[in-house]
Scaffold this motif. Sequence first.
Motif, PDB file in Angstrom:
ATOM      1  N   GLY A 127     -15.530 -14.271  30.848  1.00  0.00           N
ATOM      2  CA  GLY A 127     -14.178 -14.714  30.523  1.00  0.00           C
ATOM      3  C   GLY A 127     -13.338 -13.608  29.918  1.00  0.00           C
ATOM      4  O   GLY A 127     -12.141 -13.499  30.188  1.00  0.00           O
ATOM      5  N   HIS A 128     -13.963 -12.767  29.099  1.00  0.00           N
ATOM      6  CA  HIS A 128     -13.226 -11.646  28.510  1.00  0.00           C
ATOM      7  C   HIS A 128     -12.694 -10.720  29.609  1.00  0.00           C
ATOM      8  O   HIS A 128     -11.569 -10.207  29.510  1.00  0.00           O
ATOM      9  CB  HIS A 128     -14.130 -10.856  27.566  1.00  0.00           C
ATOM     10  N   TYR A 129     -13.501 -10.496  30.640  1.00  0.00           N
ATOM     11  CA  TYR A 129     -13.056  -9.657  31.755  1.00  0.00           C
ATOM     12  C   TYR A 129     -11.963 -10.350  32.558  1.00  0.00           C
ATOM     13  O   TYR A 129     -10.915  -9.767  32.846  1.00  0.00           O
ATOM     14  CB  TYR A 129     -14.244  -9.318  32.663  1.00  0.00           C
ATOM     15  N   LYS A 130     -12.217 -11.603  32.929  1.00  0.00           N
ATOM     16  CA  LYS A 130     -11.283 -12.322  33.788  1.00  0.00           C
ATOM     17  C   LYS A 130      -9.925 -12.521  33.116  1.00  0.00           C
ATOM     18  O   LYS A 130      -8.877 -12.530  33.785  1.00  0.00           O
ATOM     19  CB  LYS A 130     -11.879 -13.678  34.169  1.00  0.00           C
ATOM     20  N   LEU A 131      -9.933 -12.719  31.804  1.00  0.00           N
ATOM     21  CA  LEU A 131      -8.691 -12.929  31.063  1.00  0.00           C
ATOM     22  C   LEU A 131      -8.085 -11.616  30.580  1.00  0.00           C
ATOM     23  O   LEU A 131      -7.123 -11.633  29.805  1.00  0.00           O
ATOM     24  CB  LEU A 131      -8.963 -13.859  29.872  1.00  0.00           C
ATOM     25  N   ARG A 132      -8.667 -10.511  31.003  1.00  0.00           N
ATOM     26  CA  ARG A 132      -8.154  -9.162  30.739  1.00  0.00           C
ATOM     27  C   ARG A 132      -8.102  -8.830  29.243  1.00  0.00           C
ATOM     28  O   ARG A 132      -7.262  -8.061  28.784  1.00  0.00           O
ATOM     29  CB  ARG A 132      -6.766  -8.966  31.387  1.00  0.00           C
ATOM     30  N   ILE A 162     -10.414  -7.172  27.607  1.00  0.00           N
ATOM     31  CA  ILE A 162     -10.941  -5.825  27.376  1.00  0.00           C
ATOM     32  C   ILE A 162      -9.882  -4.754  27.630  1.00  0.00           C
ATOM     33  O   ILE A 162      -9.670  -3.887  26.778  1.00  0.00           O
ATOM     34  CB  ILE A 162     -12.211  -5.597  28.214  1.00  0.00           C
ATOM     35  N   PRO A 163      -9.172  -4.776  28.768  1.00  0.00           N
ATOM     36  CA  PRO A 163      -8.120  -3.768  28.931  1.00  0.00           C
ATOM     37  C   PRO A 163      -6.985  -3.917  27.929  1.00  0.00           C
ATOM     38  O   PRO A 163      -6.386  -2.919  27.509  1.00  0.00           O
ATOM     39  CB  PRO A 163      -7.630  -3.980  30.369  1.00  0.00           C
ATOM     40  N   MET A 164      -6.684  -5.169  27.518  1.00  0.00           N
ATOM     41  CA  MET A 164      -5.629  -5.356  26.518  1.00  0.00           C
ATOM     42  C   MET A 164      -6.025  -4.749  25.180  1.00  0.00           C
ATOM     43  O   MET A 164      -5.217  -4.070  24.525  1.00  0.00           O
ATOM     44  CB  MET A 164      -5.316  -6.844  26.355  1.00  0.00           C
ATOM     45  N   ILE A 196      -5.291   2.330  22.203  1.00  0.00           N
ATOM     46  CA  ILE A 196      -4.674   3.588  22.621  1.00  0.00           C
ATOM     47  C   ILE A 196      -3.298   3.752  21.982  1.00  0.00           C
ATOM     48  O   ILE A 196      -2.949   4.836  21.505  1.00  0.00           O
ATOM     49  CB  ILE A 196      -4.582   3.635  24.161  1.00  0.00           C
ATOM     50  N   VAL A 197      -2.516   2.680  21.955  1.00  0.00           N
ATOM     51  CA  VAL A 197      -1.193   2.734  21.311  1.00  0.00           C
ATOM     52  C   VAL A 197      -1.340   3.031  19.825  1.00  0.00           C
ATOM     53  O   VAL A 197      -0.605   3.862  19.266  1.00  0.00           O
ATOM     54  CB  VAL A 197      -0.443   1.406  21.531  1.00  0.00           C
ATOM     55  N   GLN A 198      -2.285   2.358  19.185  1.00  0.00           N
ATOM     56  CA  GLN A 198      -2.515   2.583  17.762  1.00  0.00           C
ATOM     57  C   GLN A 198      -2.924   4.025  17.503  1.00  0.00           C
ATOM     58  O   GLN A 198      -2.498   4.652  16.527  1.00  0.00           O
ATOM     59  CB  GLN A 198      -3.596   1.620  17.266  1.00  0.00           C
ATOM     60  N   MET A 199      -3.726   4.590  18.395  1.00  0.00           N
ATOM     61  CA  MET A 199      -4.164   5.974  18.247  1.00  0.00           C
ATOM     62  C   MET A 199      -2.992   6.936  18.379  1.00  0.00           C
ATOM     63  O   MET A 199      -2.879   7.908  17.630  1.00  0.00           O
ATOM     64  CB  MET A 199      -5.226   6.284  19.302  1.00  0.00           C
ATOM     65  N   PHE A 238      -5.930  -6.707  14.717  1.00  0.00           N
ATOM     66  CA  PHE A 238      -6.911  -6.693  15.808  1.00  0.00           C
ATOM     67  C   PHE A 238      -7.870  -7.869  15.686  1.00  0.00           C
ATOM     68  O   PHE A 238      -8.258  -8.476  16.688  1.00  0.00           O
ATOM     69  CB  PHE A 238      -7.677  -5.373  15.806  1.00  0.00           C
ATOM     70  N   ASN A 239      -8.287  -8.192  14.471  1.00  0.00           N
ATOM     71  CA  ASN A 239      -9.198  -9.311  14.274  1.00  0.00           C
ATOM     72  C   ASN A 239      -8.551 -10.639  14.664  1.00  0.00           C
ATOM     73  O   ASN A 239      -9.199 -11.503  15.259  1.00  0.00           O
ATOM     74  CB  ASN A 239      -9.662  -9.365  12.817  1.00  0.00           C
ATOM     75  N   VAL A 240      -7.280 -10.811  14.304  1.00  0.00           N
ATOM     76  CA  VAL A 240      -6.563 -12.034  14.687  1.00  0.00           C
ATOM     77  C   VAL A 240      -6.524 -12.150  16.210  1.00  0.00           C
ATOM     78  O   VAL A 240      -6.786 -13.216  16.786  1.00  0.00           O
ATOM     79  CB  VAL A 240      -5.135 -12.031  14.103  1.00  0.00           C
ATOM     80  N   PHE A 241      -6.197 -11.051  16.869  1.00  0.00           N
ATOM     81  CA  PHE A 241      -6.130 -11.030  18.330  1.00  0.00           C
ATOM     82  C   PHE A 241      -7.508 -11.289  18.937  1.00  0.00           C
ATOM     83  O   PHE A 241      -7.658 -12.041  19.912  1.00  0.00           O
ATOM     84  CB  PHE A 241      -5.585  -9.672  18.776  1.00  0.00           C
ATOM     85  N   SER A 242      -8.538 -10.680  18.341  1.00  0.00           N
ATOM     86  CA  SER A 242      -9.897 -10.843  18.855  1.00  0.00           C
ATOM     87  C   SER A 242     -10.375 -12.287  18.706  1.00  0.00           C
ATOM     88  O   SER A 242     -11.020 -12.829  19.614  1.00  0.00           O
ATOM     89  CB  SER A 242     -10.844  -9.893  18.114  1.00  0.00           C
ATOM     90  N   ARG A 243     -10.068 -12.922  17.578  1.00  0.00           N
ATOM     91  CA  ARG A 243     -10.483 -14.318  17.391  1.00  0.00           C
ATOM     92  C   ARG A 243      -9.817 -15.230  18.409  1.00  0.00           C
ATOM     93  O   ARG A 243     -10.438 -16.159  18.943  1.00  0.00           O
ATOM     94  CB  ARG A 243     -10.181 -14.779  15.960  1.00  0.00           C
TER      95      ARG A 243
END
Length: 420
Positions: free
Chosen positions: A277-282, A284-286, A292-295, A344-349
Amino acid sequence: MNGYLVFVLSVLVLGYLLDLVVALLNLRSLSPRLPAEFAGAFDDHEYARSQAYTRAATRFSLVQSSCSLALTLTFILAGGFNWIDQVARGFDLGPIATGLVFTGLLALLSALVNLPFSLYSTFVLEERFGFNTTTVATFVLDLLKAALLAVLLGGPLLAAILWFFAVSGPAAWLYCWLAAVLFILVVQFLAPVVIMPLFNRFTPLEEGALKEAITRYARSQHFTLQGIYTMDGSKRSTRANAFFTGFGRFRRIVFFDTLIKTLEQRELLAVLAHEMGHYKLRHIPMMLMLSIVQMGMMFFILSLFLGNKELFAAFGMEHVSIYGSLVFFGFLYSPLSMLIGIGFNVFSRRNEYQADRYAAETLKEEQGGEALISGLKKLTVSNLGNLTPHPLHVFLNYSHPPVLSRIEALRQLHPLGTHG
């Protein structure tokens, strides 16, 4: 007093106090009453043991952070960074090589300071609760391999960053950003075929009902897998996990051998569906793009502090250098890094809830929601998970929602019913 020094010391002390308060709140939130959802999953002894583990791990973490704070404050105020710089300069190398030596010595010092805590965590704390299976030989080899990778991979990246900042003028931060992005992408491809096999053995999943079920489900989701593997996670711990690695047609699913021993086939399939599901809902790339933006933002802000004499004076440095700027900027950036980490944690949850839903809906005919719930319960029991973490601890530190929240969300999905 130097303003930068006041800021750095304040950040260190306030960060420690925040962690202390959150840890104490988390300990107070432990409830002796077993949540009804886990009746029949935890017995009274194991539930009490899970809470004892949370207490022991929290107290150990507080001791470690207290020692780390005391040592860091002492090192800064006693001029430790300047002493390390003098040692590095004593080799009479060029600025880039000196920067590598300076950073390497700091990394070595940090590793030596953390070694007793790592030993205690592995061979005392984790051993006491039945998790550790690491031998001394494996522990030592892991340290040596990690150090070698840091030199072979991190060294060239750091050298490139130092060189860009030395010769590229105002656009240096942009070149550093691009170099770091390229490095991340290369490592993503190297990890499953070069890096990870240095630490674990990966074996193709044997033919049988589980492999057939996974292959059939992957085809139904139009998901190409390069392979299905088991990993000898039991080499270091009894903890169980699963993950995807690789991109495109090189994607592979990896199950810890401990996970296969812990879960039934339908539960393993539900775990796979969640990861898929993580792959299909994109997701991982998000997450990669956000990182990358944060970096890029970090490198730009870093460029504003290069060669800041007041910043170097705060750390008692006699010489200004690019490599010193990289290290000292880390102290200034830590509050913003913490805020970004919370985001990031909020987004990850949120992503975890979505991946759970994907698993439940795509495995509808196999009752994927119930299978995932059953799997989550078994993993929580096996890992002595905390069922009642404090909300503030979750908000600040959890990349996954608490297990009871995940189960509640799954039970709200049609056609899941109530638990028996």
